[in-house]
Design a protein around this motif. Sequence first.
Motif, PDB file in Angstrom:
ATOM      1  N   GLN A 208       0.822  -1.216   0.000  1.00  0.00           N
ATOM      2  CA  GLN A 208       0.000   0.000   0.000  1.00  0.00           C
ATOM      3  C   GLN A 208       0.857   1.267   0.000  1.00  0.00           C
ATOM      4  N   LEU A 209       1.946   1.247   0.722  1.00  0.00           N
ATOM      5  CA  LEU A 209       2.811   2.424   0.769  1.00  0.00           C
ATOM      6  C   LEU A 209       3.397   2.704  -0.613  1.00  0.00           C
ATOM      7  N   GLU A 210       3.859   1.668  -1.275  1.00  0.00           N
ATOM      8  CA  GLU A 210       4.421   1.826  -2.615  1.00  0.00           C
ATOM      9  C   GLU A 210       3.362   2.322  -3.599  1.00  0.00           C
ATOM     10  N   SER A 211       2.144   1.806  -3.482  1.00  0.00           N
ATOM     11  CA  SER A 211       1.060   2.241  -4.372  1.00  0.00           C
ATOM     12  C   SER A 211       0.725   3.713  -4.161  1.00  0.00           C
ATOM     13  N   ALA A 212       0.722   4.149  -2.907  1.00  0.00           N
ATOM     14  CA  ALA A 212       0.425   5.554  -2.615  1.00  0.00           C
ATOM     15  C   ALA A 212       1.470   6.477  -3.236  1.00  0.00           C
ATOM     16  N   PHE A 213       2.735   6.118  -3.116  1.00  0.00           N
ATOM     17  CA  PHE A 213       3.775   6.985  -3.676  1.00  0.00           C
ATOM     18  C   PHE A 213       3.819   6.913  -5.196  1.00  0.00           C
ATOM     19  N   ALA A 214       3.423   5.782  -5.747  1.00  0.00           N
ATOM     20  CA  ALA A 214       3.316   5.707  -7.211  1.00  0.00           C
ATOM     21  C   ALA A 214       2.238   6.660  -7.708  1.00  0.00           C
ATOM     22  N   ALA A 215       1.126   6.755  -6.978  1.00  0.00           N
ATOM     23  CA  ALA A 215       0.056   7.682  -7.351  1.00  0.00           C
ATOM     24  C   ALA A 215       0.518   9.133  -7.219  1.00  0.00           C
ATOM     25  N   ILE A 216       1.289   9.418  -6.169  1.00  0.00           N
ATOM     26  CA  ILE A 216       1.836  10.768  -5.996  1.00  0.00           C
ATOM     27  C   ILE A 216       2.741  11.124  -7.175  1.00  0.00           C
ATOM     28  N   ALA A 217       3.616  10.200  -7.542  1.00  0.00           N
ATOM     29  CA  ALA A 217       4.549  10.453  -8.641  1.00  0.00           C
ATOM     30  C   ALA A 217       3.818  10.647  -9.967  1.00  0.00           C
ATOM     31  N   GLU A 218       2.718   9.928 -10.156  1.00  0.00           N
ATOM     32  CA  GLU A 218       1.947  10.052 -11.399  1.00  0.00           C
ATOM     33  C   GLU A 218       1.218  11.386 -11.475  1.00  0.00           C
ATOM     34  N   ARG A 219       0.737  11.874 -10.327  1.00  0.00           N
ATOM     35  CA  ARG A 219      -0.034  13.116 -10.314  1.00  0.00           C
ATOM     36  C   ARG A 219       0.867  14.350 -10.306  1.00  0.00           C
ATOM     37  N   TRP A 220       1.941  14.297  -9.540  1.00  0.00           N
ATOM     38  CA  TRP A 220       2.830  15.446  -9.372  1.00  0.00           C
ATOM     39  C   TRP A 220       4.215  15.137  -9.921  1.00  0.00           C
ATOM     40  N   ASP A 221       4.905  16.166 -10.389  1.00  0.00           N
ATOM     41  CA  ASP A 221       6.265  15.948 -10.865  1.00  0.00           C
ATOM     42  C   ASP A 221       7.289  15.977  -9.732  1.00  0.00           C
ATOM     43  N   ARG A 222       6.834  16.387  -8.551  1.00  0.00           N
ATOM     44  CA  ARG A 222       7.741  16.389  -7.406  1.00  0.00           C
ATOM     45  C   ARG A 222       6.903  16.439  -6.128  1.00  0.00           C
ATOM     46  N   LEU A 223       7.568  16.193  -5.001  1.00  0.00           N
ATOM     47  CA  LEU A 223       6.956  16.322  -3.680  1.00  0.00           C
ATOM     48  C   LEU A 223       7.848  17.223  -2.841  1.00  0.00           C
ATOM     49  N   ASP A 224       7.242  18.101  -2.059  1.00  0.00           N
ATOM     50  CA  ASP A 224       8.023  19.053  -1.264  1.00  0.00           C
ATOM     51  C   ASP A 224       7.934  18.809   0.240  1.00  0.00           C
ATOM     52  N   ILE A 225       6.796  18.289   0.701  1.00  0.00           N
ATOM     53  CA  ILE A 225       6.557  18.149   2.137  1.00  0.00           C
ATOM     54  C   ILE A 225       5.930  16.790   2.410  1.00  0.00           C
ATOM     55  N   LEU A 226       6.398  16.129   3.456  1.00  0.00           N
ATOM     56  CA  LEU A 226       5.819  14.871   3.917  1.00  0.00           C
ATOM     57  C   LEU A 226       5.518  14.990   5.407  1.00  0.00           C
ATOM     58  N   VAL A 227       4.303  14.667   5.793  1.00  0.00           N
ATOM     59  CA  VAL A 227       3.914  14.638   7.210  1.00  0.00           C
ATOM     60  C   VAL A 227       3.478  13.224   7.562  1.00  0.00           C
ATOM     61  N   HIS A 228       4.165  12.630   8.517  1.00  0.00           N
ATOM     62  CA  HIS A 228       3.841  11.297   9.050  1.00  0.00           C
ATOM     63  C   HIS A 228       3.198  11.523  10.418  1.00  0.00           C
ATOM     64  N   SER A 229       1.912  11.233  10.508  1.00  0.00           N
ATOM     65  CA  SER A 229       1.184  11.463  11.765  1.00  0.00           C
ATOM     66  C   SER A 229       0.338  10.232  12.085  1.00  0.00           C
TER      67      SER A 229
END
Length: 258
Positions: free
Chosen positions: A74-95
Amino acid sequence: MNAPHRILEGRRALIVGVANEHSIAYGCAKVFRELGAEVALTYLNEKARPHVEPLARELGAALLLPLDVSQPGQLESAFAAIAERWDRLDILVHSIAFAPKEDLQGGLLHCSAEGFLQAMDVSCHSFVRMARLAAPLMTEGGAMFAMSYHGADKVVPNYNVMGPVKAALEASCRYLAYELGQQDIRVHAISPGPLQTRAASGLKDFDLLLSDAVARAPIGELVDIMDVGSTCAYLASPYARRLTGSTVYVDGGLNIIA
């Protein structure tokens, strides 16, 4: 409190751990949006989804993704979706954090090995796994945050197994800050004072902890989720570009009182 200007304009943030409108993660997402960032949110499972979907709509979230870090893939799938939607990521919050109720409320001495490992995996090591996936997407640098608590540093009665687990999380933040610094990625542990969240309700005598915090904190009142979000927003902004590896207390000064 009105923002002076949109200091996160154009930034993209993934916020993990929104359960409802009382979540620390929601406070972070709300402040980030007010300051100009795009946000993506996750929800734990189908039971949680109806509580998170309205918040995602309210915030205009670019993505709303299922994410149970204990489920393989699930974690890998979530980040794959992020990469597909956005060309980059700037902030990550783990809560996110979890320990089985019987292990959380039974004291550290009686915590099972299975319960300890589950608490460590969900509450700590999942942040390391997220950082591993997020770092390649932070092509222009970025900021990562994990939520801790004062029980990581001092003994807080009834915090039990989560004390050692959060201590490991804070140490992980420091080591990740060291390893990711050359990529201009900054990492902080955030240590809020007691907050009335769903996760906190699992702690024994939590109401007493809240009243004690009000009585002893120099500021004399509890912090709220927007205070935590504002702190993360500052640390994610260019104003904090030389800060990394800290455990930042957002607790009205409670941590300085013996």
